[in-house]
Motif scaffolding. Sequence first.
Motif, PDB file in Angstrom:
ATOM      1  N   MET A  20       0.822  -1.210   0.000  1.00 19.11           N
ATOM      2  CA  MET A  20       0.000   0.000   0.000  1.00 19.11           C
ATOM      3  C   MET A  20       0.859   1.264   0.000  1.00 19.11           C
ATOM      4  SD  MET A  20      -2.650   1.373   2.939  1.00 19.11           S
ATOM      5  CE  MET A  20      -1.289   1.814   4.052  1.00 19.11           C
ATOM      6  N   THR A  21       1.859   1.301   0.872  1.00 15.96           N
ATOM      7  CA  THR A  21       2.662   2.523   0.988  1.00 15.96           C
ATOM      8  C   THR A  21       3.575   2.728  -0.211  1.00 15.96           C
ATOM      9  OG1 THR A  21       4.371   1.383   2.278  1.00 15.96           O
ATOM     10  CG2 THR A  21       2.586   2.427   3.503  1.00 15.96           C
ATOM     11  N   THR A  24       0.615   3.400  -3.569  1.00 15.58           N
ATOM     12  CA  THR A  24      -0.450   4.401  -3.514  1.00 15.58           C
ATOM     13  C   THR A  24       0.044   5.613  -2.719  1.00 15.58           C
ATOM     14  OG1 THR A  24      -1.563   3.898  -1.406  1.00 15.58           O
ATOM     15  CG2 THR A  24      -2.035   2.437  -3.278  1.00 15.58           C
ATOM     16  N   THR A  26      -1.300   6.726  -0.119  1.00 18.97           N
ATOM     17  CA  THR A  26      -1.713   6.545   1.270  1.00 18.97           C
ATOM     18  C   THR A  26      -0.522   6.134   2.125  1.00 18.97           C
ATOM     19  OG1 THR A  26      -3.860   5.811   0.436  1.00 18.97           O
ATOM     20  CG2 THR A  26      -3.373   5.389   2.760  1.00 18.97           C
ATOM     21  N   TRP A 270      -9.726  -0.422   6.444  1.00 15.63           N
ATOM     22  CA  TRP A 270      -8.474  -0.421   5.691  1.00 15.63           C
ATOM     23  C   TRP A 270      -8.736  -0.637   4.208  1.00 15.63           C
ATOM     24  CZ3 TRP A 270      -5.304  -5.154   4.339  1.00 15.63           C
ATOM     25  CH2 TRP A 270      -4.137  -4.778   3.643  1.00 15.63           C
ATOM     26  N   THR A 271      -9.407  -1.727   3.867  1.00 15.66           N
ATOM     27  CA  THR A 271      -9.541  -2.093   2.456  1.00 15.66           C
ATOM     28  C   THR A 271     -10.297  -1.060   1.634  1.00 15.66           C
ATOM     29  OG1 THR A 271     -11.572  -3.371   2.863  1.00 15.66           O
ATOM     30  CG2 THR A 271      -9.472  -4.555   3.022  1.00 15.66           C
ATOM     31  N   ILE A 274      -8.079   2.988   0.881  1.00 17.29           N
ATOM     32  CA  ILE A 274      -6.742   3.006   0.308  1.00 17.29           C
ATOM     33  C   ILE A 274      -6.735   3.853  -0.963  1.00 17.29           C
ATOM     34  CG2 ILE A 274      -4.977   1.554  -0.799  1.00 17.29           C
ATOM     35  CD1 ILE A 274      -5.923  -0.729   1.053  1.00 17.29           C
ATOM     36  N   LEU A 280      -3.418   6.442   7.182  1.00 20.22           N
ATOM     37  CA  LEU A 280      -4.109   5.390   7.910  1.00 20.22           C
ATOM     38  C   LEU A 280      -3.261   5.060   9.131  1.00 20.22           C
ATOM     39  CD1 LEU A 280      -5.319   3.015   5.043  1.00 20.22           C
ATOM     40  CD2 LEU A 280      -6.378   5.098   5.941  1.00 20.22           C
ATOM     41  N   PRO A 297      -3.688  -4.777  -1.799  1.00 17.60           N
ATOM     42  CA  PRO A 297      -4.294  -3.443  -1.689  1.00 17.60           C
ATOM     43  C   PRO A 297      -4.509  -2.790  -3.053  1.00 17.60           C
ATOM     44  CG  PRO A 297      -2.441  -3.681  -0.192  1.00 17.60           C
ATOM     45  CD  PRO A 297      -2.391  -4.851  -1.118  1.00 17.60           C
ATOM     46  N   SER A 299      -6.557   0.772  -4.936  1.00 17.82           N
ATOM     47  CA  SER A 299      -7.109   2.097  -4.635  1.00 17.82           C
ATOM     48  C   SER A 299      -8.628   2.028  -4.609  1.00 17.82           C
ATOM     49  CB  SER A 299      -6.647   3.113  -5.682  1.00 17.82           C
ATOM     50  OG  SER A 299      -5.258   3.333  -5.582  1.00 17.82           O
TER      51      SER A 299
END
Length: 365
Positions: A20-21, A24, A26, A270-271, A274, A280, A297, A299
């Motif tokens: 995720m990091t 994206t 986020t 969470w899901t 994103i 988060l 993950p 978007s």
Amino acid sequence: MTTAQTSQQAVATDSPLLTMTQTTPTVLWNDSADPKELSEAIGWGAVGATCNPVIALAAIKADLPRWTARLHELLEEMPTATESELGWRVVEEVSIDAAKLLEPAFAKYNGRNGRLSMQTDPRLWRNADALADQAEHFSTLAPNVIVKIPAIKKGIAAIEEATYRGVNINVTVSFSVPQAIASGEAIERGLKRREAEGKDVSTMGPVVTIMVGRLDDWLKEVVKRDGIDIDPAHLEWAGVAAVKRAYAEFQERSLRARVLVAAYRNNLQWTELIGGDMVLSPPFAWQQKFQASGHDPKSTMDTPVDPAIIASLETIEDFRRAYEPDGMTEDEFIDFGATRKTLRQFLGADEELDHLVRDILLPAP
């Protein structure tokens, strides 16, 4: 398959949070100042962390021999200090320790991330000047401190003033779209006052928290109390819906503060959140669950909540108050059920910290 593709596949399989990091906008912050938890979360991509009276109390209990010894040292250094003053000195030291772990991220992100959140004393909730003054003090403890101020009327005034003084703010005790907007606009006013005087804002990284799970918790209490007939599964979407609405409002109003999501209760928080330029901040235990989930993950921030679920939730008056941008005035923030419950919990943690200090320094016979 290229080496880069193989590496990315490994990240997706082994570390959903890191995926995720890395893929994206986020970012991940750790909702704990415990050094062991924070160190592991940093390995998953975390670039921020939080401390408050509840979290500090847990951190002290987790390493009680160390902090017992330190409290006895502080008593020698501050012989006339109250139990509360000694306890809050320990809170400061817990926070400073955690802030050091985030210094690399702070440098990498030029102040936008890499910050440790310290919470102002909840007992100051009726005094805007005292909140702003304590926030300014906390900001001097480490270069990468960000300070929590509650989203209630006096807090909104303190948020603007502290921002003007150059304090990075993390809004707390916040559960609703109107609270988020009022806080984001207060931060914006503070930033503009600084800019009008030629003061730098380039390294400031304010955030506005929405405590998604605590909104869900409150609405479940209301449904039970009032005998409201609603699909229980819909209640799991209330906090998610509020975050999506607040995020859209921040974009439309060009507010520079980012939305931060905290107080997790389910995977949807969470899901389904994103992909936005936001933060988060799950508790460490929830990060462990997300890591073990195997979720890939994607978007989802711009994917709206099912209108049928929104219509169902809007049968609850307090959801409408939390979801509509004009659902509450600043005067009404303190009367919202989630606000009162959370503020009282933080006040209770303050009292528990006082008792812990007393038991260490003056044990029962």
